[in-house]
Structures are given as structure tokens and as C-alpha cells.
Design an enzyme around this catalytic site. Sequence first.
Site, PDB file in Angstrom:
ATOM      1  N   GLY A  15       0.793  -1.229   0.000  1.00 25.36           N
ATOM      2  CA  GLY A  15       0.000   0.000   0.000  1.00 25.36           C
ATOM      3  C   GLY A  15       0.826   1.280   0.000  1.00 25.36           C
ATOM      4  O   GLY A  15       0.351   2.312   0.470  1.00 25.36           O
ATOM      5  N   LYS A  38       9.031   8.543  -7.721  1.00 29.47           N
ATOM      6  CA  LYS A  38       9.274   7.116  -7.503  1.00 29.47           C
ATOM      7  C   LYS A  38      10.605   6.864  -8.204  1.00 29.47           C
ATOM      8  O   LYS A  38      10.648   6.713  -9.431  1.00 29.47           O
ATOM      9  CB  LYS A  38       8.130   6.292  -8.127  1.00 29.47           C
ATOM     10  CG  LYS A  38       8.397   4.802  -8.179  1.00 29.47           C
ATOM     11  CD  LYS A  38       7.360   3.981  -7.479  1.00 29.47           C
ATOM     12  CE  LYS A  38       7.720   2.500  -7.534  1.00 29.47           C
ATOM     13  NZ  LYS A  38       7.035   1.698  -6.527  1.00 29.47           N
ATOM     14  N   GLY A 117       9.394   4.298  -2.446  1.00 29.78           N
ATOM     15  CA  GLY A 117      10.412   3.290  -2.704  1.00 29.78           C
ATOM     16  C   GLY A 117       9.889   2.174  -3.596  1.00 29.78           C
ATOM     17  O   GLY A 117       8.787   2.241  -4.155  1.00 29.78           O
ATOM     18  N   GLY A 119       9.256  -1.971  -3.387  1.00 24.14           N
ATOM     19  CA  GLY A 119       9.236  -3.097  -2.455  1.00 24.14           C
ATOM     20  C   GLY A 119       9.473  -2.641  -1.031  1.00 24.14           C
ATOM     21  O   GLY A 119       8.807  -1.737  -0.551  1.00 24.14           O
TER      22      GLY A 119
HETATM   23  P1  GTP Z   1       4.431  -1.706  -5.146  1.00 23.94           P
HETATM   24  O1  GTP Z   1       4.727  -0.268  -5.424  1.00 23.94           O
HETATM   25  O2  GTP Z   1       4.092  -2.470  -6.402  1.00 23.94           O
HETATM   26  O3  GTP Z   1       5.506  -2.369  -4.332  1.00 23.94           O
HETATM   27  O4  GTP Z   1       3.076  -1.809  -4.285  1.00 23.94           O
HETATM   28  P2  GTP Z   1       2.511  -0.767  -3.201  1.00 23.94           P
HETATM   29  O5  GTP Z   1       3.137  -1.039  -1.882  1.00 23.94           O
HETATM   30  O6  GTP Z   1       2.634   0.624  -3.712  1.00 23.94           O
HETATM   31  O7  GTP Z   1       0.991  -1.183  -3.111  1.00 23.94           O
HETATM   32  P3  GTP Z   1      -0.277  -0.399  -3.678  1.00 23.94           P
HETATM   33  O8  GTP Z   1      -0.483   0.890  -2.978  1.00 23.94           O
HETATM   34  O9  GTP Z   1      -0.207  -0.349  -5.172  1.00 23.94           O
HETATM   35  O10 GTP Z   1      -1.426  -1.384  -3.225  1.00 23.94           O
HETATM   36  C1  GTP Z   1      -1.515  -2.679  -3.778  1.00 23.94           C
HETATM   37  C2  GTP Z   1      -2.955  -2.949  -4.225  1.00 23.94           C
HETATM   38  O11 GTP Z   1      -3.816  -2.943  -3.127  1.00 23.94           O
HETATM   39  C3  GTP Z   1      -3.483  -1.884  -5.191  1.00 23.94           C
HETATM   40  O12 GTP Z   1      -4.316  -2.506  -6.147  1.00 23.94           O
HETATM   41  C4  GTP Z   1      -4.297  -0.961  -4.295  1.00 23.94           C
HETATM   42  O13 GTP Z   1      -5.348  -0.311  -4.997  1.00 23.94           O
HETATM   43  C5  GTP Z   1      -4.804  -1.923  -3.258  1.00 23.94           C
HETATM   44  N1  GTP Z   1      -4.902  -1.285  -1.958  1.00 23.94           N
HETATM   45  C6  GTP Z   1      -3.872  -0.897  -1.199  1.00 23.94           C
HETATM   46  N2  GTP Z   1      -4.306  -0.419  -0.032  1.00 23.94           N
HETATM   47  C7  GTP Z   1      -5.659  -0.520  -0.066  1.00 23.94           C
HETATM   48  C8  GTP Z   1      -6.674  -0.202   0.869  1.00 23.94           C
HETATM   49  O14 GTP Z   1      -6.434   0.248   1.987  1.00 23.94           O
HETATM   50  N3  GTP Z   1      -7.959  -0.428   0.489  1.00 23.94           N
HETATM   51  C9  GTP Z   1      -8.247  -0.955  -0.710  1.00 23.94           C
HETATM   52  N4  GTP Z   1      -9.523  -1.149  -1.020  1.00 23.94           N
HETATM   53  N5  GTP Z   1      -7.329  -1.275  -1.624  1.00 23.94           N
HETATM   54  C10 GTP Z   1      -6.034  -1.062  -1.296  1.00 23.94           C
HETATM   55 MG    MG Z   2       3.515   1.306  -5.479  1.00 24.48          MG
END
Ligand code: GTP
Ligand code: MG
Length: 215
Positions: A15, A38, A117, A119
Site C-alpha cells: 500500500g 518514484k 520506494g 518493495g
Molecule cells: P508496489 O509499489 O508495487 O511495491 O506496491 P505498493 O506497496 O505501492 O501497493 P499499492 O499501494 O499499489 O497497493 C496494492 C494494491 O492494493 C493496489 O491494487 C491498491 O489499490 C490496493 N490497496 C492498497 N491499499 C488498499 C486499501 O487500503 N484499500 C483498498 N480497497 N485497496 C487497497
Molecule cells: Mg507502489
Amino acid sequence: MKKRIFITATNTDIGKTYTTKLLLREYASRGLKVGVIKPVETGVVDGVYPDGDVLLALVKELNPALKDLSVSDIVPISYELPAAPFIASGGESFDTKIVLKAIEKLEAYCDVLLIEGAGGIYVPLDKELMILDLIKLTQATVLLVTHCSLGCINDTLLSKKVLEDAQIAHAITFNCKKSDSSFEKVSLPYFEAVNFPILKTSSDIDTLCDVLYNL
Ligand code: GTP
Ligand code: MG
């Protein structure tokens, strides 16, 4: 140097982007000029930057001074293979100068710069450097995004220990999703027993903004 906040996580897909978007909106609503970068994104295929495109669209909406930026301004290094940069780059050395230059360019237009960042903290950028080294180089304060599924105690404490050992000022946020209904029962009791500050991404974003800004 403007206020820099580095958003990392206990792993990929936890997230970081989701939280970064919330922080951008919250800081902008306080009248601050926001920016985002990023430094390295992998899984960029056919000119589609899954994180970069979304972050660019939002930051342009929130800070009109950035309207002429292109995605390579906020994602200066990218690779096709969705893997750690060391692997995705085929083992080439990570050019920190490119990143620092891009940060300085963006900072001319903002009061607070969010840095997402890739990961987690120990993700290798090349044979020598990890995300942790990039954090140190940027001199940013850190937001660690953790999860609320079973295993979050161990994952959170491991990443926290790395930040503490490196003496990096940081806050932690729990990005609980709908499917994490067992958090209160199977993980929260530990955190409460040790008085661990619980800041939830969804409900405590304003407090998080205050904490991070004042770190
Ligand atoms: P990377 O940059 O690829 O390492 O991932 P990240 O850590 O940035 O994760 P990201 O924020 O993209 O979240 C991963 C997935 O989960 C995405 O499809 C988001 O839309 C979903 N997501 C993350 N947090 C939430 C949340 O609190 N609620 C909902 N409904 N979806 C979430
Ligand atoms: Mg991301």
C-alpha cells in the site's frame, strides 16, 4: 532542502502508492505545494508505468506548477521485468546521481516531496546498494507502511529494527484492508500490550501528516 518523506513498506503490494496518494491529498489540502517521485519502478511495459502514471496525474491535479512534467521526471529509472531493480536491470549499477538530480529538480516546485520506494527496505538496487541506502542518501524521514494480515507483528518489527539501527526518523502506518478482519483478534493485542502506536492509513492520515512533518 525541502521536507522529504520516503514511503517504504514491509514488502511489495502493501500500500505504498495507496498511502502516498492519501498523503499527497492531505498535504495539498493544507495549502502545501506537493511533489512526488518514484526513483525506480519495475514492471514498466510499453510505456505504462503502473505507479508513475497514477502519481503523476494526481500530483499535476494538486500542484499546477508541475503540469508540464512527464512521467520520466518522476520515475527517472525504470525496467520492464517486475522484480527487484538489481534483477530487473540485469545487474547494472544503480545511478544514485540520476535520482538526486530528479529530486532537486522537483523540489524547486514544492514544499513537501514524497518519495515512494520499491518493495521494502532490503530490496537490492544493485550488488552494493539497497533501498535503505537510498533512504539514507535522500536524508528523508520515513513512513513505513505495514499490513494487518497474520504475520504483521514479525514483518513490522523487522523493518522497524532496521530503521532504528540506522537511526532514521520514522513513523509507521497500518494499511488494513477489508479482508484483514482478524487483525483486532490475532495481532492488535500484542501491539497494545507494548504500547505500540497504531496509526491506520485509512482513518489517521491527518495525524500521520502531522507526525511525519514534524519528525
Ligand atoms: P508496489 O509499489 O508495487 O511495491 O506496491 P505498493 O506497496 O505501492 O501497493 P499499492 O499501494 O499499489 O497497493 C496494492 C494494491 O492494493 C493496489 O491494487 C491498491 O489499490 C490496493 N490497496 C492498497 N491499499 C488498499 C486499501 O487500503 N484499500 C483498498 N480497497 N485497496 C487497497
Ligand atoms: Mg507502489
